[in-house]
Design a protein around this motif. Structure first.
Motif, PDB file in Angstrom:
ATOM      1  N   ALA A   9      -7.756  -4.232  14.319  1.00 23.54           N
ATOM      2  CA  ALA A   9      -6.302  -4.373  14.475  1.00 23.54           C
ATOM      3  C   ALA A   9      -5.588  -4.060  13.170  1.00 23.54           C
ATOM      4  N   LEU A  10      -6.137  -4.509  12.042  1.00 22.27           N
ATOM      5  CA  LEU A  10      -5.541  -4.208  10.740  1.00 22.27           C
ATOM      6  C   LEU A  10      -5.541  -2.702  10.468  1.00 22.27           C
ATOM      7  N   LEU A  11      -6.627  -2.047  10.789  1.00 21.23           N
ATOM      8  CA  LEU A  11      -6.731  -0.613  10.573  1.00 21.23           C
ATOM      9  C   LEU A  11      -5.724   0.153  11.432  1.00 21.23           C
ATOM     10  N   ILE A  12      -5.595  -0.222  12.680  1.00 24.75           N
ATOM     11  CA  ILE A  12      -4.639   0.436  13.584  1.00 24.75           C
ATOM     12  C   ILE A  12      -3.216   0.233  13.092  1.00 24.75           C
ATOM     13  N   LEU A  13      -2.900  -0.972  12.626  1.00 24.60           N
ATOM     14  CA  LEU A  13      -1.574  -1.261  12.098  1.00 24.60           C
ATOM     15  C   LEU A  13      -1.272  -0.388  10.884  1.00 24.60           C
ATOM     16  N   GLU A  53       7.951  -1.524  -7.195  1.00 20.52           N
ATOM     17  CA  GLU A  53       6.616  -2.097  -7.412  1.00 20.52           C
ATOM     18  C   GLU A  53       6.003  -2.625  -6.113  1.00 20.52           C
ATOM     19  N   ASP A  54       6.698  -2.457  -5.004  1.00 16.22           N
ATOM     20  CA  ASP A  54       6.228  -3.010  -3.733  1.00 16.22           C
ATOM     21  C   ASP A  54       4.884  -2.449  -3.285  1.00 16.22           C
ATOM     22  N   LEU A  55       4.551  -1.208  -3.684  1.00 16.92           N
ATOM     23  CA  LEU A  55       3.276  -0.616  -3.261  1.00 16.92           C
ATOM     24  C   LEU A  55       2.102  -1.420  -3.797  1.00 16.92           C
ATOM     25  N   ARG A  56       2.139  -1.738  -5.078  1.00 16.52           N
ATOM     26  CA  ARG A  56       1.053  -2.509  -5.679  1.00 16.52           C
ATOM     27  C   ARG A  56       0.995  -3.912  -5.074  1.00 16.52           C
ATOM     28  N   THR A  57       2.147  -4.544  -4.939  1.00 17.99           N
ATOM     29  CA  THR A  57       2.203  -5.885  -4.376  1.00 17.99           C
ATOM     30  C   THR A  57       1.692  -5.890  -2.940  1.00 17.99           C
ATOM     31  N   GLY A  58       2.082  -4.886  -2.161  1.00 18.09           N
ATOM     32  CA  GLY A  58       1.633  -4.797  -0.775  1.00 18.09           C
ATOM     33  C   GLY A  58       0.134  -4.613  -0.673  1.00 18.09           C
ATOM     34  N   ALA A  59      -0.439  -3.807  -1.564  1.00 16.30           N
ATOM     35  CA  ALA A  59      -1.883  -3.589  -1.545  1.00 16.30           C
ATOM     36  C   ALA A  59      -2.631  -4.864  -1.899  1.00 16.30           C
ATOM     37  N   ILE A  60      -2.146  -5.584  -2.896  1.00 14.95           N
ATOM     38  CA  ILE A  60      -2.809  -6.830  -3.301  1.00 14.95           C
ATOM     39  C   ILE A  60      -2.725  -7.866  -2.183  1.00 14.95           C
ATOM     40  N   ALA A  61      -1.529  -8.043  -1.636  1.00 16.79           N
ATOM     41  CA  ALA A  61      -1.357  -9.019  -0.553  1.00 16.79           C
ATOM     42  C   ALA A  61      -2.200  -8.641   0.663  1.00 16.79           C
ATOM     43  N   ILE A  65      -5.211 -10.931   2.336  1.00 17.19           N
ATOM     44  CA  ILE A  65      -5.153 -11.308   3.749  1.00 17.19           C
ATOM     45  C   ILE A  65      -6.311 -10.684   4.525  1.00 17.19           C
ATOM     46  N   GLY A  66      -6.592  -9.416   4.260  1.00 19.52           N
ATOM     47  CA  GLY A  66      -7.703  -8.739   4.946  1.00 19.52           C
ATOM     48  C   GLY A  66      -9.048  -9.364   4.619  1.00 19.52           C
ATOM     49  N   GLY A  90      -7.389  -4.230   4.451  1.00 19.87           N
ATOM     50  CA  GLY A  90      -6.126  -4.937   4.223  1.00 19.87           C
ATOM     51  C   GLY A  90      -5.320  -4.327   3.095  1.00 19.87           C
ATOM     52  N   ALA A  91      -5.998  -3.907   2.033  1.00 23.32           N
ATOM     53  CA  ALA A  91      -5.303  -3.271   0.912  1.00 23.32           C
ATOM     54  C   ALA A  91      -4.656  -1.961   1.359  1.00 23.32           C
ATOM     55  N   LEU A  92      -5.377  -1.191   2.165  1.00 25.62           N
ATOM     56  CA  LEU A  92      -4.807   0.062   2.683  1.00 25.62           C
ATOM     57  C   LEU A  92      -3.614  -0.204   3.595  1.00 25.62           C
ATOM     58  N   VAL A  93      -3.753  -1.196   4.454  1.00 31.39           N
ATOM     59  CA  VAL A  93      -2.662  -1.543   5.367  1.00 31.39           C
ATOM     60  C   VAL A  93      -1.454  -2.047   4.580  1.00 31.39           C
ATOM     61  N   GLY A  94      -1.708  -2.918   3.587  1.00 30.02           N
ATOM     62  CA  GLY A  94      -0.614  -3.453   2.779  1.00 30.02           C
ATOM     63  C   GLY A  94       0.114  -2.366   2.013  1.00 30.02           C
TER      64      GLY A  94
END
Length: 123
Positions: A9-13, A53-61, A65-66, A90-94
């Motif tokens: 589901a994470l990958l599809i998202l 900076e949202d890209l880095r933050t999104g990848a970390i979050a 979570i993943g 999760g990092a890719l999705v974030g």
């Protein structure tokens, strides 16, 4: 290792969040004047410079979570392996989600720029 439902589901998202809203057509209230195309190109170049900076933050979050989701979804023997796979996905999705948000913000910059140049762009 097999894909668990949560990881899938994470990958599809993540894959579904990949598009470029700045390239989508712009809605104009009325007719486009002669300078529209040139102004649009200039406004898009301006928006490309908009960074966050949202890209880095999104990848970390997403990785955190993943990883947690992968560990919770794993059988007892492969928790570490599944958690690592979950963290990677999760990092890719974030990062993908943050990239999509950045593209939306850039589209907003283009719209405001065009409005500032007296074009009746509404979306």
């Amino acid at each position: 290792m097999e894909f668990k439902p949560t990881l899938l589901a994470l990958l599809i998202l993540g894959v579904s969040a990949c598009d470029r809203p700045m390239d989508n057509a712009y809605v104009v209230d009325g007719t486009r004047n002669a300078g529209f195309s040139q102004d649009l190109a200039q406004c898009k170049r301006l928006a490309e410079g908009y960074k966050t900076e949202d890209l880095r933050t999104g990848a970390i979050a997403g990785g955190v979570i993943g990883g947690a989701a992968g560990a919770l979804d794993a059988d007892d023997g492969d928790k570490l392996e599944t958690a690592a796979a979950g963290a990677a996905i999760g990092a890719l999705v974030g990062a993908g989600s943050a990239k999509a948000e950045l593209e939306e913000k850039r589209r907003d910059v283009v719209i405001r720029c065009m409005q500032g140049r007296n074009h009746r762009v509404v979306g």
